[in-house]
Structure formats: structure tokens, C-alpha cells
Scaffold this active site. Sequence first.
Site, PDB file in Angstrom:
ATOM      1  N   LEU A 146      80.575 -31.602-136.067  1.00 24.49           N
ATOM      2  CA  LEU A 146      81.614 -30.964-136.866  1.00 24.49           C
ATOM      3  C   LEU A 146      81.207 -29.507-137.012  1.00 24.49           C
ATOM      4  O   LEU A 146      80.033 -29.208-137.246  1.00 24.49           O
ATOM      5  CB  LEU A 146      81.733 -31.613-138.250  1.00 24.49           C
ATOM      6  N   ASP A 147      82.169 -28.584-136.878  1.00 23.24           N
ATOM      7  CA  ASP A 147      81.798 -27.180-137.049  1.00 23.24           C
ATOM      8  C   ASP A 147      81.399 -26.927-138.505  1.00 23.24           C
ATOM      9  O   ASP A 147      81.670 -27.740-139.386  1.00 23.24           O
ATOM     10  CB  ASP A 147      82.927 -26.252-136.598  1.00 23.24           C
ATOM     11  N   ALA A 148      80.744 -25.802-138.748  1.00 22.55           N
ATOM     12  CA  ALA A 148      80.166 -25.533-140.068  1.00 22.55           C
ATOM     13  C   ALA A 148      81.196 -25.597-141.183  1.00 22.55           C
ATOM     14  O   ALA A 148      80.902 -26.061-142.296  1.00 22.55           O
ATOM     15  CB  ALA A 148      79.466 -24.178-140.058  1.00 22.55           C
TER      16      ALA A 148
ATOM     17  N   THR B 231      83.902 -27.413-141.285  1.00 22.77           N
ATOM     18  CA  THR B 231      84.565 -28.715-141.402  1.00 22.77           C
ATOM     19  C   THR B 231      83.661 -29.684-142.148  1.00 22.77           C
ATOM     20  O   THR B 231      82.460 -29.769-141.877  1.00 22.77           O
ATOM     21  CB  THR B 231      84.928 -29.271-140.019  1.00 22.77           C
TER      22      THR B 231
END
Length: 368
Positions: free
Chosen positions: A232-234, A236
Site C-alpha cells: 500500500l502506498d504511504a 493509503t
Amino acid sequence: MASASRDGRPGRDQPGRPNSRGQSKSGGNSKSGGQKPTGKKPGGKSSASKSPGAKPFGPKTSGAKSGGAKNSRGTGGKNPGQGTRKPHRKGSRPNVETGKVRLNNSRPARHQVPVVEGDGATYVSDGMRLQKVLAAAGVASRRGAEEMIAAGRVEVDGEIVVEQGLRIDPNAAIIKVDGARVVIDESKQYLALNKPKGWQSTMSDDYGRPCIGDIVAERVMAGQRLFHVGRLDADTEGLLLLTNDGELAHRLMHPSFEVPKTYMATVRGEVGRGLGRRLREGVELEDGPVSVDSYTLMELHQGESLVRLTLHEGRKHVVRRMMEAVGHPVQRLVRTDIGAVHLGVQRPGSLRALDKKEIGALYKAVGL
């Protein structure tokens, strides 16, 4: 069991071919000088690749030949009974320099001086690939294990192995990394993490930013090998799975198994009635079309909309890019479900063990 060739195939000690010690059956020495491969030499090739007729296990080198025969891994011809080898993942060789400094996360075996029988690494036709064994032992990820192999840090039955893809019997082979014997931990871990916003989906971060490795640090120090299933990107939040079950993790991440993932997205603007149909029909992105499996408008509030999206895509920032393309940029994004596993009321930054029903549903979803 036949002995292993340098490309991981049976028949290492055939007449006229050098064995792993750099000597041919005819009595002459190869260019390797009778030494075992120790890693990288100038030009990025291992010492094993210097032996006449030796074929490193990896992507085909253009124009390489063995004893006048065409390389069976290329398109120039095939030897009977041998198929072509697919290129390495992402079309690249393992990074030797990274492999030299990569951390060994495994727990050393209790007995460090076992008796080594036989003459070096032994090929097992239905065995497990060495990099997969190392990942199961907690040494590193499969990719990281490949880099450590290429760097000459892995020894099997007293022989340093630098080529990729050697199949071995993990229950019989004696495997060492940096001279220390490792064993496979058969106990499997299946955890659900609620990743907080701003945290990196990595086990460590070179810039000192908070990452999921900080949350499981005590477990790793106690000897557990854990890795995250996807990312998950930072910015999210939400559900991220952690496990040491390499086969399950590989299948959950592979797009061919189409494991659904559900997100709650707060987007800018009040969405129209036709948005759901448009998302189900597909939205064209720069790397190809994407569509949702299901869409639900949850609420509208002061120029923002809360929508629930389910899709089986795993491309980078796919939800954010899709909603941006339809004119509703994402303000907040939370992943709530992966297959049959639900985030529920789990607090941010907390871990919980999956129950047997959840684990069984994941296995069923990927055909295990």
C-alpha cells in the site's frame, strides 16, 4: 540421484564436460583452476561461467555456445529433452552488489557442524528451487535470495552455488549462508495488519521513515521471518497481510488468480449516477484499461463522496489513477478487504492472527 550440473541439470560429470571442481573427466583442468565458484569476477560473470561448456543458470547470453552446440536456452535450437528457459523475472539478472550486503534474517540451526556426505550440491529433478528454500528458511525474499546466491554467499553440501534455479531436497541438503547453517521453519504465520497512513510498506527504510517492519520488529528478532503480501502506498491505509508462507503470498499477488480487494475511497466532488456503470465498463489508463468488479456510493457530504470499490487489479496506485481519470481525485483511501479477510474494527497499527476459516478461504481463492 544424479549429480548437479552447473546449470542445475543432471549429468554434471559427463565425459568431456567439466565438473563443479573445474576438472573434466578426461583429466584436464578447466580455466577455473580447480577452484569452486566464489562469486562475481570482473565483467559481472561468476567463475563457473569461465569453464568450457559450462552454462550459467539464467538468461541466455547472445551467441554463447557449448562445445559447438547451440545454447538450448535460446531460440537457436534445442537439445532433446531440454526446454527453453524463461528469462529471469523482470528480464534482469540478480544484483550481485546488493547480494553482498543483503541482511540474512534467518535463525541459525542449532547444530552447526553436520556431516557433509557426497560430492557437492546434488540435483533433484522434483526438488525445490534453492532460492525458494532460502526464502522458506527466512533468509530473505526469493529475489533477495537470488542476489545472495549470485554473490557467492550460499553453500549447498559443501559447494558454493552461484547459478540460479538449482533444485534440491531441502530435507536432505545441508545449506549454509555466510558459513552458518540454516534450516526451514515449518511453522506458518498469517497476520492481518491495519497499516496507518504515512507508514511505508517495507520491512526497513533507508531514510528512517516509519515502516511496517517497525511493527513486527519483536517477532523478527524472535526468529520469525515475515514479509508483506503486496503493498500500500504511504498515504493509503488499511488491510495488509503478513506471512512466511511464500507460495500463498506469491499466488495472492499474482494477477492471474484475481483475488478481489475492496477499498473505501473519499473522493473530491459529488459523483454522478452514471459513474458506477463507467467504472464497471472500464477506464483507460496510460498502462491499459482498468475496471471495477463492484461499485457502491456510500454517502455524499459537503462536496465529497464516499464510495466503495472492489477490483482484482494490483497495479501501482490503480485506484487513485482511476478516480483521477474520471474527475474525482482521491482524498482518503482505505483498503478494507482482501478476499475473505476483512479489516473490521481493527485499530491502526495493530496486528491480529488470521483464523483457520480465513486462511482456508485464502487457500481456496488461489487454488491451494
